[in-house]
Design an enzyme around this catalytic site. Structure first.
Site, mmCIF file in Angstrom:
data_model
loop_
_atom_site.group_PDB
_atom_site.id
_atom_site.type_symbol
_atom_site.label_atom_id
_atom_site.label_comp_id
_atom_site.label_asym_id
_atom_site.label_seq_id
_atom_site.Cartn_x
_atom_site.Cartn_y
_atom_site.Cartn_z
ATOM 1 N N TYR A 1 -6.819 6.372 3.476
ATOM 2 C CA TYR A 1 -6.884 5.261 2.534
ATOM 3 C C TYR A 1 -6.056 4.062 3.006
ATOM 4 O O TYR A 1 -6.558 2.936 3.096
ATOM 5 C CB TYR A 1 -6.412 5.686 1.124
ATOM 6 C CG TYR A 1 -6.086 4.454 0.316
ATOM 7 C CD1 TYR A 1 -7.115 3.670 -0.195
ATOM 8 C CD2 TYR A 1 -4.768 4.008 0.178
ATOM 9 C CE1 TYR A 1 -6.842 2.483 -0.861
ATOM 10 C CE2 TYR A 1 -4.497 2.830 -0.485
ATOM 11 C CZ TYR A 1 -5.524 2.071 -0.999
ATOM 12 O OH TYR A 1 -5.257 0.896 -1.621
ATOM 13 N N ASP B 1 -10.264 5.103 -2.466
ATOM 14 C CA ASP B 1 -9.153 5.647 -3.232
ATOM 15 C C ASP B 1 -9.717 6.284 -4.499
ATOM 16 O O ASP B 1 -10.934 6.359 -4.685
ATOM 17 C CB ASP B 1 -8.134 4.551 -3.571
ATOM 18 C CG ASP B 1 -8.647 3.674 -4.686
ATOM 19 O OD1 ASP B 1 -9.867 3.492 -4.779
ATOM 20 O OD2 ASP B 1 -7.831 3.163 -5.481
ATOM 21 N N GLU C 1 0.820 -1.214 0.000
ATOM 22 C CA GLU C 1 0.000 0.000 0.000
ATOM 23 C C GLU C 1 0.849 1.257 0.000
ATOM 24 O O GLU C 1 0.523 2.237 -0.657
ATOM 25 C CB GLU C 1 -0.964 0.000 1.185
ATOM 26 C CG GLU C 1 -2.018 -1.102 1.136
ATOM 27 C CD GLU C 1 -2.874 -1.049 -0.127
ATOM 28 O OE1 GLU C 1 -2.949 0.025 -0.755
ATOM 29 O OE2 GLU C 1 -3.465 -2.078 -0.491
ATOM 30 N N CYS D 1 -18.052 -4.465 -18.300
ATOM 31 C CA CYS D 1 -18.339 -4.171 -16.887
ATOM 32 C C CYS D 1 -19.452 -5.053 -16.332
ATOM 33 O O CYS D 1 -20.555 -5.095 -16.877
ATOM 34 C CB CYS D 1 -18.723 -2.705 -16.715
ATOM 35 S SG CYS D 1 -18.989 -2.268 -14.980
ATOM 36 N N CYS E 1 -13.481 0.358 -15.141
ATOM 37 C CA CYS E 1 -14.086 1.685 -15.000
ATOM 38 C C CYS E 1 -12.970 2.727 -14.886
ATOM 39 O O CYS E 1 -12.855 3.448 -13.910
ATOM 40 C CB CYS E 1 -14.988 1.704 -13.764
ATOM 41 S SG CYS E 1 -16.095 3.124 -13.668
ATOM 42 N N CYS F 1 -25.597 0.407 -13.388
ATOM 43 C CA CYS F 1 -24.787 1.633 -13.366
ATOM 44 C C CYS F 1 -25.641 2.857 -13.710
ATOM 45 O O CYS F 1 -26.215 2.960 -14.797
ATOM 46 C CB CYS F 1 -23.632 1.510 -14.352
ATOM 47 S SG CYS F 1 -22.609 3.004 -14.447
#
Length: 299
Positions: free
Chosen positions: A122, A140, A39, A205, A195, A211
């Site tokens: 985050y 994020d 991370e 997707c 995306c 969506c």
DNA sequence: GAACCGTGGTT
DNA sequence: TAACCAAGGTT
């Protein structure tokens, strides 16, 4: 009547289970420390560049205490050209805190994690979710974009609104801890590979049916744009050049070597000084410069 | 909140 | 090709 559309979770999780990239820090044998290292490295840095560095890093320093024991210069060299090298110093310091104050165990509590250097909103939640399978919203840039589109029907996320962003994602998480954690990873994956910011691959997707952006006809983003950062000629570029010399040098270098990287002496000296202040560079007693701090041991 | 902090690939 | 972009954090 058409059958109801399944909730986002039921669409995205099966897709994630089948399609997720096989990233080394996602493997079952990866420790919480390994997740935390990934991370740090992934902050503003693409996956492809992180992978090889992460693998070498974990082989060298498999525990927080092993990194904590390493000399700063060695840590900075291992960081290589990932960029934003102060992240390496913060990770080094976080490792020291974990080793000395947390029994060498990466904390699982979000607030404790956030108190570590280099760990913000985050990263704290990412570690809690991905390393400890906790149910906590992980927000994020990818997730913000996915939520902006799938939930709000906007082409892109606007400016950060920390509280609202967390609440938006929280509302999407299923009750079960482990399932919620998996969805957090899945939402990031969706934003990273489908995306995407520029050319979303909506035809691939799994959430297309639900969506809001798709339903609205994929309107273009109209909100405020942040002005581009700029790089050429900035202190950031000069610091990068100076640091690159120090990183590659097998031994401490004379100032004249550093003077060669940038013609503007005032800016150059200011940047070199800032590197010393940050602890990214060090000036030895003989006047030469080197990376980080050379340990005073020996004698 | 805005500015700053690296680096390199993509369009 | 100059912008844009990439799993942010700190001041």
């Amino acid at each position: 009547m058409a059958p109801p559309v399944p909730p986002l979770t039921d669409l995205v999780l099966p897709w994630f289970d089948a399609q997720a990239r096989d990233l080394p820090w996602r493997r079952a044998e990866t420790t919480p420390w390994g997740v935390m290292v990934s991370e740090f490295m992934l902050q503003q840095t693409p996956v492809a560049r992180v992978e090889p560095v992460w693998t070498r890093w974990m082989a060298e320093w498999p525990l927080p205490s092993s990194l904590a024991a390493a000399p700063r210069a060695e840590v900075l060299r291992a960081w290589g050209k990932l960029g934003y090298p102060r992240r390496a110093l913060r990770l080094h310091e976080a490792a020291r805190v974990i080793a000395t104050e947390h029994d060498d165990v990466v904390p699982s509590d979000v607030d404790v994690l956030e108190s570590l250097p280099g760990v913000g909103s985050y990263t704290a939640r990412a570690v809690a979710a991905f390393a400890y399978r906790r149910r906590c919203p992980v927000v994020d840039t990818n997730v913000r974009r996915v939520v902006a589109r799938a939930v709000h029907g906007r082409g892109d996320a606007g400016p950060v609104r920390a509280r609202a962003d967390l609440a938006d994602v929280e509302a999407l998480l299923p009750a079960d801890e482990a399932t919620a954690a998996r969805l957090s990873a899945a939402l990031m994956e969706l934003g990273a590979v489908v995306c995407t910011a520029r050319n979303p691959r909506c035809e691939l997707c799994p959430a297309r049916r639900t969506c809001a952006w798709q339903a609205a006809g994929r309107p273009a983003y109209t909100g405020p744009r942040r002005p581009p950062q700029g790089y050429a000629g900035t202190d950031r570029q000069v610091r990068g050049k100076l640091l690159d010399v120090l990183r590659e040098a097998p031994a401490p270098v004379e100032k004249v070597v550093l003077d060669a990287v940038w013609s503007n002496a005032a800016q150059r000296d200011r940047c070199l000084d800032s590197l010393l202040v940050d602890g990214l560079a060090e000036q030895l007693a003989d006047g030469r410069f080197s990376l980080g701090c050379t340990p005073v041991s020996g004698e």
